[in-house]
Design a protein around this motif. Structure first.
Motif, PDB file in Angstrom:
ATOM      1  N   THR A   5       0.871  -1.115  -0.118  1.00 26.96           N
ATOM      2  CA  THR A   5       0.099   0.132   0.013  1.00 26.96           C
ATOM      3  C   THR A   5       0.933   1.367  -0.173  1.00 26.96           C
ATOM      4  OG1 THR A   5      -1.798  -1.037   1.294  1.00 26.96           O
ATOM      5  CG2 THR A   5      -1.630   1.319   1.329  1.00 26.96           C
ATOM      6  N   ARG A  25      -1.976   4.697  -8.040  1.00 26.82           N
ATOM      7  CA  ARG A  25      -3.144   3.936  -8.525  1.00 26.82           C
ATOM      8  C   ARG A  25      -2.737   3.372  -9.831  1.00 26.82           C
ATOM      9  NH1 ARG A  25      -5.686   1.509  -6.112  1.00 26.82           N
ATOM     10  NH2 ARG A  25      -7.784   1.714  -7.271  1.00 26.82           N
ATOM     11  N   PRO A  30      -3.025   0.117  -3.720  1.00 32.02           N
ATOM     12  CA  PRO A  30      -3.859   0.877  -3.189  1.00 32.02           C
ATOM     13  C   PRO A  30      -3.357   2.075  -2.439  1.00 32.02           C
ATOM     14  CG  PRO A  30      -3.394  -1.329  -1.827  1.00 32.02           C
ATOM     15  CD  PRO A  30      -2.777  -1.130  -3.319  1.00 32.02           C
ATOM     16  N   VAL A  32      -3.394   4.848   0.701  1.00 32.17           N
ATOM     17  CA  VAL A  32      -4.094   5.582   1.751  1.00 32.17           C
ATOM     18  C   VAL A  32      -3.409   6.994   2.023  1.00 32.17           C
ATOM     19  CG1 VAL A  32      -4.242   5.455   4.341  1.00 32.17           C
ATOM     20  CG2 VAL A  32      -4.547   3.588   2.922  1.00 32.17           C
ATOM     21  N   GLU A  47      -9.040  11.845  -2.396  1.00 26.61           N
ATOM     22  CA  GLU A  47     -10.541  10.959  -2.654  1.00 26.61           C
ATOM     23  C   GLU A  47     -10.697  10.911  -4.010  1.00 26.61           C
ATOM     24  OE1 GLU A  47     -13.154  12.180   0.058  1.00 26.61           O
ATOM     25  OE2 GLU A  47     -12.869  11.060   1.387  1.00 26.61           O
ATOM     26  N   ALA A  51      -7.955   7.781  -3.454  1.00 20.17           N
ATOM     27  CA  ALA A  51      -7.093   7.166  -2.282  1.00 20.17           C
ATOM     28  C   ALA A  51      -8.208   6.954  -1.341  1.00 20.17           C
ATOM     29  CB  ALA A  51      -6.215   8.360  -1.864  1.00 20.17           C
ATOM     30  N   GLU A  52      -7.955   6.270  -0.354  1.00 22.54           N
ATOM     31  CA  GLU A  52      -8.824   6.109   0.960  1.00 22.54           C
ATOM     32  C   GLU A  52      -7.972   7.342   1.717  1.00 22.54           C
ATOM     33  OE1 GLU A  52      -9.461   3.211   4.712  1.00 22.54           O
ATOM     34  OE2 GLU A  52      -8.534   2.437   2.751  1.00 22.54           O
ATOM     35  N   VAL A  53      -8.941   8.246   2.251  1.00 22.31           N
ATOM     36  CA  VAL A  53      -8.435   9.253   3.199  1.00 22.31           C
ATOM     37  C   VAL A  53      -8.589   9.115   4.632  1.00 22.31           C
ATOM     38  CG1 VAL A  53      -8.320  11.609   3.557  1.00 22.31           C
ATOM     39  CG2 VAL A  53      -8.388  10.944   1.094  1.00 22.31           C
ATOM     40  N   VAL A  54      -7.719   9.030   5.303  1.00 19.61           N
ATOM     41  CA  VAL A  54      -7.881   9.092   6.770  1.00 19.61           C
ATOM     42  C   VAL A  54      -7.475  10.523   7.330  1.00 19.61           C
ATOM     43  CG1 VAL A  54      -6.857   7.988   8.971  1.00 19.61           C
ATOM     44  CG2 VAL A  54      -6.882   6.488   6.923  1.00 19.61           C
ATOM     45  N   ARG A  55      -8.543  11.224   7.895  1.00 18.68           N
ATOM     46  CA  ARG A  55      -8.402  12.339   8.287  1.00 18.68           C
ATOM     47  C   ARG A  55      -8.256  12.476   9.865  1.00 18.68           C
ATOM     48  NH1 ARG A  55     -12.655  12.355   4.739  1.00 18.68           N
ATOM     49  NH2 ARG A  55     -12.704  13.894   3.084  1.00 18.68           N
ATOM     50  N   ALA A  72      -5.114   1.684   8.330  1.00 18.80           N
ATOM     51  CA  ALA A  72      -6.048   1.501   7.381  1.00 18.80           C
ATOM     52  C   ALA A  72      -5.105   0.448   6.169  1.00 18.80           C
ATOM     53  CB  ALA A  72      -6.398   2.806   6.531  1.00 18.80           C
TER      54      ALA A  72
END
Length: 209
Positions: A5, A25, A30, A32, A47, A51-55, A72
């Motif tokens: 990742t 990508r 993947p 993050v 996003e 991407a998967e966004v961790v805030r 994640a």
């Protein structure tokens, strides 16, 4: 399933984050993005790029963002990238991952070469400060003090690798550079930010690195 990742800590990087995410990508990884309390459109653009966004509700520094983003990550390996890279290509990511995935190194570190004179010079003087790295996910999770690291994150990783006897391979990233702090923040604010960063790094060095 992907082997790795791409994890990108980001703070107010709306101008460049989408392109970095898109390259990762396209390379099949993947992504993050750990949005470290940004006040701009970093999270939305990440996003939209896939991407998967961790805030994070507040700015915790690079190490804190990475520690949160790691929650994640579900792959055996992780690629750390800065959010402000220029000239990044698919082959750079695979080059960083392959030695670690093949068991030839515990960590790889990417060095800017042939991108911009200013960033090339910085890499030659302080290669251990590069934020472009690959390693096993569990190995990164096991680095003591990760969640509290700020500007000294790369020194922390380098010191941990040395203490553990990791095989570390430094690899050129042809054509890659990044946006300088003076360009993002303005000449004086960027210079002052750089001085604060170097001051924190110096304190870290004096503690025994």
């Amino acid at each position: 399933m992907a082997e790795a990742t791409v994890l990108i800590p980001a703070f107010n990087e709306e101008a460049t984050i989408a392109q970095v995410v898109r390259v990762a990508r396209e390379a099949g990884f993947p992504v993050v993005v750990a949005d470290d309390g940004s006040k701009d459109e970093t999270a939305r653009r990440a996003e939209e790029a896939g991407a998967e966004v961790v805030r994070l509700g507040e700015n915790r520094g690079k190490g804190g963002a990475i520690a949160e983003g790691l929650k994640a990550v579900r792959t055996p390996f992780v690629l750390l990238l800065d959010a402000d890279l220029l000239g990044l290509k698919l082959e750079h990511l695979h080059a960083l991952l392959e030695p670690v995935a093949r068991g030839e190194a515990e960590m790889t570190v990417g060095l800017f070469r042939g991108g911009r004179l200013s960033t090339d010079l910085a890499m030659r003087l302080t290669p251990f400060l590069s934020g472009q790295r690959a390693m096993a996910t569990e190995a990164l999770k096991g680095v003591p003090g990760l969640e509290k690291a700020r500007y000294d994150l790369e020194l922390l990783l380098t010191r941990h690798a040395k203490a553990r006897g990791w095989r570390v391979r430094y690899l050129p990233l042809p054509g890659v550079s990044q946006v300088m702090k003076e360009e993002k923040r303005g000449l004086l604010p960027g210079f002052l930010h750089r001085l604060r960063m170097y001051g924190e790094l110096l304190r870290y060095r004096l503690r025994g690195w």
